[in-house]
Design an enzyme around this catalytic site. Structure first.
Site, PDB file in Angstrom:
ATOM      1  N   THR A   1      29.057 -34.601-104.659  1.00 42.30           N
ATOM      2  CA  THR A   1      28.028 -35.588-104.992  1.00 42.30           C
ATOM      3  C   THR A   1      26.678 -34.893-105.096  1.00 42.30           C
ATOM      4  OG1 THR A   1      26.849 -37.571-104.265  1.00 42.30           O
ATOM      5  CG2 THR A   1      27.821 -36.197-102.531  1.00 42.30           C
TER       6      THR A   1
ATOM      7  N   THR B   1      27.140 -42.160-104.753  1.00 41.93           N
ATOM      8  CA  THR B   1      28.447 -41.804-105.325  1.00 41.93           C
ATOM      9  C   THR B   1      29.442 -41.765-104.167  1.00 41.93           C
ATOM     10  OG1 THR B   1      27.541 -40.514-107.134  1.00 41.93           O
ATOM     11  CG2 THR B   1      29.705 -39.841-106.339  1.00 41.93           C
TER      12      THR B   1
HETATM   13  N1  ASP Z   1      27.159 -36.523-109.249  1.00 44.16           N
HETATM   14  C1  ASP Z   1      26.779 -37.805-109.765  1.00 44.16           C
HETATM   15  C2  ASP Z   1      26.385 -37.625-111.212  1.00 44.16           C
HETATM   16  O1  ASP Z   1      25.687 -36.682-111.531  1.00 44.16           O
HETATM   17  C3  ASP Z   1      25.661 -38.463-109.027  1.00 44.16           C
HETATM   18  C4  ASP Z   1      25.708 -38.333-107.538  1.00 44.16           C
HETATM   19  O2  ASP Z   1      26.675 -37.856-106.973  1.00 44.16           O
HETATM   20  O3  ASP Z   1      24.732 -38.738-106.865  1.00 44.16           O
HETATM   21  O4  ASP Z   1      26.723 -38.446-112.015  1.00 44.16           O
END
Ligand code: ASP
Length: 332
Positions: free
Chosen positions: A250, A199
């Protein structure tokens, strides 16, 4: 914002080292007389549990190169008197174009073998915000989020309606196959649910003293069709307020949503007088970690001071400011 004399490199290093390593302090610990930067920018390319073995050196170098280039793009915008909104959009578009990251091209696959993307952006000057969720054919979801913020009366648009709106305002629409990359497809086929790194997010402070934060993602590998994560949710994965800070998160989105991570950091600063680093550490290393939520955040306060905090072993990240100070790092 009143700009006062600039801080020494040593002061910056203390902030950066303690942001990643020092034990958390639950009480308010406002640093004496914070010194503002003319402009500053911090970005991330995802967090997760990784080590030198799981990320070979050659790949580490590729990541660092891209993080550094994206950082430079954003800093150039700010140096030329561009707004923090422009800087955030430029940085995130650049990372959305790079298949190394789980945003735009390179997004992970849902359990149905599709790519569904989420993004959001927020302006700290007026708390205006925009987001798109579950979109499948907008080349740059962060630009669609910005269009929702600036060209609609709404904060969030989802799915087909968001795509129609994006096309109406002139954004590039692509065939959903554009987002396909072999690497992510293999992860999906093997149902490597852990493959959620990548992300992207950015927070910028411009010369006018305005903060902006943005986040863009493909979500989590093998997520159920229609699942929306924290990244497009204002207060969960993204938040900005000139009175406190800008935040992009993230990690495991379901936790970021339930613990309203980005807004909590801002609230600790606003109501409890925390500095940005203590607030980020309190939420990420205590609240989130104790709940079992893996992930990290990047933040900037209104002086351009960064906090880059993760409760995982790594987070792709970079920071730079008007003083030429620069950090690009992956591991904790
Ligand atoms: N936060 C993101 C989600 O849950 C994924 C990530 O940041 O790795 O969609």
């Amino acid at each position: 914002m009143t700009h006062r004399p600039l801080p020494s490199i040593i002061a910056l290093l203390v902030i950066l080292v303690s942001a990643c390593n020092a034990p958390a302090d639950s009480s308010s610990s406002e640093k004496s007389s914070p010194e503002p930067y003319e402009y500053a920018l911090v970005l991330h390319g995802g967090a997760g549990n990784m080590n030198f073995q799981s990320v070979p050196e050659e790949l580490q170098n590729r990541y660092k190169h891209v993080l550094d280039s994206a950082l430079q793009l954003g800093l150039d915008v700010l140096k030329e008197d561009g707004t923090s909104i422009d800087a955030v959009e430029v940085v995130i578009r650049c990372m959305e174009d790079n298949p190394l990251f789980n945003a735009g091209k390179g997004a992970v696959f849902t359990s149905e073998g599709k790519n569904e993307l989420d993004a959001s952006i927020m302006s700290g000057q007026d708390l205006n915000a925009g987001a798109v969720a579950g979109v499948t054919n907008i080349k740059h979801p962060i630009s669609a989020a910005r269009a929702v913020m600036e060209q609609s009366e709404h904060v969030m648009m989802a799915g087909k309606g968001a795509s129609v709106f994006a096309e109406e305002v002139g954004l590039e629409i692509v065939d959903p196959s554009y987002f396909y990359t072999e690497r992510r497809f293999k992860s999906y086929q093997k149902a490597i649910a852990k493959d959620k790194h990548g992300t992207v997010g950015c927070v910028a402070l411009d010369k006018a003293g305005n903060l902006c934060a943005g986040t863009s993602t493909g979500g989590m590998t093998n997520k159920k069709y229609g699942r929306i994560g924290d990244s497009p949710i204002i207060g969960a994965g993204t938040y900005a307020n000139n009175a406190t800070c800008g935040v992009s998160g993230t990690g495991h989105g379901e936790y970021f949503i339930r613990w309203t991570v980005a807004h909590q950091i801002s609230v600790l600063m606003e109501y409890k007088g925390y500095d940005v680093e203590s607030a980020a550490r309190e939420v990420v290393e205590k609240t989130l970690a104790e709940a079992g939520g893996e992930g990290g955040v990047i933040c900037l306060d209104s002086y351009g001071r960064p906090a880059m905090v993760t409760n995982t072993s790594g987070m792709f990240r970079a920071y730079g400011n008007s003083e030429g100070e620069r950090v690009v790092a992956i591991f904790k």
